[in-house]
Design an enzyme around this catalytic site. Structure first.
Site, mmCIF file in Angstrom:
data_model
loop_
_atom_site.group_PDB
_atom_site.id
_atom_site.type_symbol
_atom_site.label_atom_id
_atom_site.label_comp_id
_atom_site.label_asym_id
_atom_site.label_seq_id
_atom_site.Cartn_x
_atom_site.Cartn_y
_atom_site.Cartn_z
ATOM 1 C CG ASP A 44 28.234 25.395 -49.334
ATOM 2 O OD1 ASP A 44 29.204 26.576 -49.421
ATOM 3 O OD2 ASP A 44 28.924 24.555 -48.607
ATOM 4 C CG ASN B 258 35.394 25.993 -48.796
ATOM 5 O OD1 ASN B 258 36.007 25.008 -49.423
ATOM 6 N ND2 ASN B 258 35.766 26.287 -47.369
ATOM 7 C CG ASP C 251 29.529 17.657 -41.420
ATOM 8 O OD1 ASP C 251 30.767 17.871 -41.114
ATOM 9 O OD2 ASP C 251 28.875 17.648 -42.371
ATOM 10 C CD GLU D 32 33.132 23.251 -44.530
ATOM 11 O OE1 GLU D 32 33.617 22.185 -44.369
ATOM 12 O OE2 GLU D 32 31.863 23.094 -45.103
ATOM 13 C CG HIS E 101 29.451 26.301 -42.043
ATOM 14 N ND1 HIS E 101 28.280 25.470 -42.242
ATOM 15 C CD2 HIS E 101 30.466 25.295 -42.474
ATOM 16 C CE1 HIS E 101 28.706 24.336 -42.881
ATOM 17 N NE2 HIS E 101 30.048 24.371 -42.934
ATOM 18 N NE ARG E 102 28.769 21.352 -40.596
ATOM 19 C CZ ARG E 102 27.401 21.358 -40.624
ATOM 20 N NH1 ARG E 102 26.796 21.945 -39.741
ATOM 21 N NH2 ARG E 102 27.005 21.067 -41.893
ATOM 22 C CE LYS F 272 31.330 25.575 -46.833
ATOM 23 N NZ LYS F 272 30.953 24.608 -47.469
#
Ligand code: ATP
Ligand SMILES: Nc1ccn([C@H]2C[C@H](O)[C@@H](COP(=O)(O)O)O2)c(=O)n1
Length: 646
Positions: free
Chosen positions: A51, A95, A319, A347, A391-392, A417
């Site tokens: 990112d 993204n 998040d 995402e 990613h999370r 990311k």
């Protein structure tokens, strides 16, 4: 296309220290502000991730000069002191919401023609509220695809700054952030009124804090009105340090809370400007023991050993809240995560994705428009987790391994990311359940030695050869041909076998002796050469890996089944010594045998086990050779135990 994945073994515990990568939110905001500012900004500890690369690439295309100091995370950016000098550009922003939204606003006020595109998912993430806000000051922003979503076409326009503009705050706080950061480009006082309840307020605090460091003080009335002063100009603060990423900290703190701890993260703490540090408070509400310093946070398991069930409004930490959804698997009752509607436009649709993947590991999950209720399973189920290019999802689900359960994370590179080295860092604070792998030819003494080593260490024991023997026996009873690979694999996949107190059961029949017959030995050797049969038995063998440890014996324990085994032994003896031992063994059991046929049989089986294309029997370079021809059982056991303890 083959699926990339990482297999995480069950972990014993988590303890240690992690230096966090830079915050994504701070990195991308700082880069944009430094680009628009007057003067040179030295940025220390910038996050190295996809990112941030999207933002850096875009800034270079837009005429901003920046440089990295060698291979370090230190950058210098020469600001352009106002709108971007390049007046026509096509930008691909992947993204990266933290690049797409703020750049849209800054470019809409830059008087040029720009096309902004991203990956397919970026084109499904709403941007209409931001575009509506920009149009109120005269910006000319058009949709190139679906109304309300990227990609965008920005055209030069007569900007009418000043007065009041209104923007919705209940879909993404990034719209407000984008407008706030861009409006100083107009030089005119402008007030933004937020329509609807502003979500993720701490992210707005980060924006205001960073704008202030670059010389623009926004006046805030509650969370509804924000006034950007007239004549405001960004000025470089000189050097700026990027804090560690507080959202990334959540995985390690949760690991400490679930896996015993203490786990300390360095780079965020009491003086952090990121809202996600409040994840530590949430974790403490779950009973975890949390300590916090200026620039570090540490978490340990609750006194009781188990996290408490929770019902929390998590709007302020959207998040890091994902980490709590997975932590819920370890709680002592059903857990509810509320006010998380923004997950739907991240995402991926994170509410749907989280619910689906949590169910795979055995949780019962209720999913609502803006909430998730997770009931932990009595026992976690090994699963392959899909990550949805998020990613999370990948990072959160690594925590399942702390529940004594192996887990496969599909497409793990999505962590690039925000945290390219995530899995290395996770490995550095976790200890996999240890495996002692003992491989070797038939009748070399593997079983005897492995069982004794397991007893001495209090570990579980796997005799993998018995699984192939069981397949051979079950196949014979089902009258299957030993060449019918698909049928044998299907049989192996749902073998009704149980091991209890040194007895081997097939259905409810004790087959301990039956699987040792010569027919079964020969049959086992044949079915073991079939790749589909081996694949079908793999998961079953992995399931033996449980705390406090496993001693596994066979032919491919160290090479294929447990390649990360702590100790690998290749145990052998001459074929004559092995034939002697087998002869003695059979005689003691009252079973007839001839030395000649035993020798012939061992030669044949050795050849077949070593020559097959899948998982052939061979000593690996990282295995220790133990030749027991002239060594008794006690000495062999002592040798292995010495290796384990050294
Ligand atoms: N070092 C040793 N010295 C003498 N006898 C041994 C030694 N190790 C094992 N034995 C004996 O040899 C016989 C065969 O051993 P064991 O069944 O453990 O071998 P294995 O390698 O597991 O065989 P298989 O692969 O066929 O299952 C047993 O009776 C065992 O007691
Ligand atoms: N991991 C393993 C274990 C065993 N086999 C094969 C080798 C033999 O032919 C057969 C029976 O094994 P034993 O009981 O003699 O150890 O199964 C294998 O291929 N891989």
């Amino acid at each position: 296309m083959t699926m990339d994945f990482i297999d995480l073994p069950p972990m014993l515990d988590a303890t240690g220290q992690v230096r966090l990568p830079g915050s994504k939110s701070i990195s991308n905001r700082t880069l944009l502000l430094a680009a628009l500012a007057e003067g040179r900004t030295e940025i220390r500890d910038l996050l190295a991730s996809d990112d941030v690369e999207r933002m850096l690439d875009a800034l270079r295309t837009l005429g901003v000069s920046w440089a990295r100091e060698g291979d370090s995370d230190h950058y210098r950016v020469d600001g352009v002191a106002g709108p971007f000098p390049v007046k026509a550009a096509d930008l691909f922003l992947g993204n990266a919401g933290t690049a797409f939204r703020p750049l849209t606003a800054a470019l809409a006020l830059s008087g040029g023609e720009y096309r902004l595109t991203g990956v397919a998912r970026m084109h499904e993430r709403p941007i209409g509220d931001l575009v509506d806000g920009l149009r109120q000051v005269g910006a000319n922003v058009r949709y190139l695809g679906v109304e309300g979503f990227p990609p965008l076409h920005i055209l030069p326009a007569a900007i009418r700054p000043g007065g009041m503009l209104r923007v919705r705050g209940d879909v993404s706080s990034q719209f407000l952030t984008a407008l706030l950061m861009a409006l100083p480009l107009t030089g005119t006082q402008t007030t933004i009124e937020v329509v609807g309840e502003l979500i993720s307020k701490p992210y707005i605090s980060i924006t205001l804090d960073l704008m202030a460091r670059f010389g623009v003080e926004v006046q805030r009335e509650g969370w509804t009105r924000f006034t950007v002063p007239g004549g405001a100009r960004y000025r470089s603060p000189g050097t700026l340090f990027v804090e560690g990423d507080a959202s990334s900290a959540s995985y390690f703190l949760a690991a400490g809370a679930i896996g015993g701890g203490p786990v300390r993260v360095e780079g965020v703490g009491r003086s952090s400007i990121q809202g996600d540090v409040r994840f530590a408070e949430a974790l403490a509400e779950l009973g975890a023991r949390v300590d916090i310093g200026d620039n570090w946070i540490e978490a340990r398991a609750p006194e009781s050993g188990r996290l408490k069930a929770f019902d929390l409004d998590l709007n302020h930490i959207p998040d890091a809240a994902m980490t709590l959804a997975v932590a819920a698997l370890f709680a002592d009752g059903p857990c509810t995560l509320r006010n998380i509607a923004s997950w739907r436009v991240k995402e991926t649709d994170r509410i749907a994705a989280m619910a689906k993947e949590l169910r795979k590991v055995g949780a019962a999950v209720e999913e609502g428009a803006d909430f998730l209720r997770v009931t932990p399973p009595a026992k976690l189920v090994p699963a392959a987790i899909d990550t949805y290019d998020d990613h999370r999802m990948a990072m959160c689900f690594s925590l399942v391994s702390l529940g004594g359960c192996r887990v496969r994370i599909n497409e793990p590179k999505c962590v690039n990311k925000t945290f390219p080295t995530y899995f290395e860092c996770f490995a550095s604070i976790t200890r996999p359940v240890p495996v002692i792998a003992i491989d070797g030819p038939s009748a070399s003494g593997k079983g005897t030695v492995a069982a004794r080593v397991a007893a001495a260490l209090g570990y579980h024991y796997l005799d993998s050869g018995s699984l192939y023997r069981l397949v051979a026996l079950a196949a014979r009873r089902a009258e299957l041909s030993l060449d019918d690979e698909p049928a044998l694999a299907a049989l192996a996949a749902c073998l009704p076998a149980r091991f209890s107190a040194a007895r081997v059961m097939l259905d409810d029949e004790d087959v301990t002796d039956a699987i040792r017959s010569e027919t079964c030995s020969v049959g086992a050797s044949r079915v073991a050469a079939l790749p589909a049969v081996r694949a079908a038995l793999l998961g079953r063998q992995h399931d033996y890996r449980r705390a406090p440890g496993l001693v596994a014996e066979g032919r491919d324990m160290g090479s294929i089944v447990f390649p990360d085994a702590t100790v690998k032994i290749f145990l052998t003896a001459t074929v004559e010594a092995r034939a002697q031992r087998r002869y003695k063994q059979l005689m003691e059991k009252g079973m007839g045998a001839s030395m000649e046929s035993l020798l012939k049989d061992l030669h044949e089986r050795d050849a077949r086990d070593a020559a097959r294309t899948v998982a052939p029997l061979k000593k690996l370079p990282d295995a220790v050779l133990l030749d027991t021809t002239k060594v008794d059982v006690e000495q062999a056991v002592g040798f292995v135990l010495d290796r384990v303890r050294s």
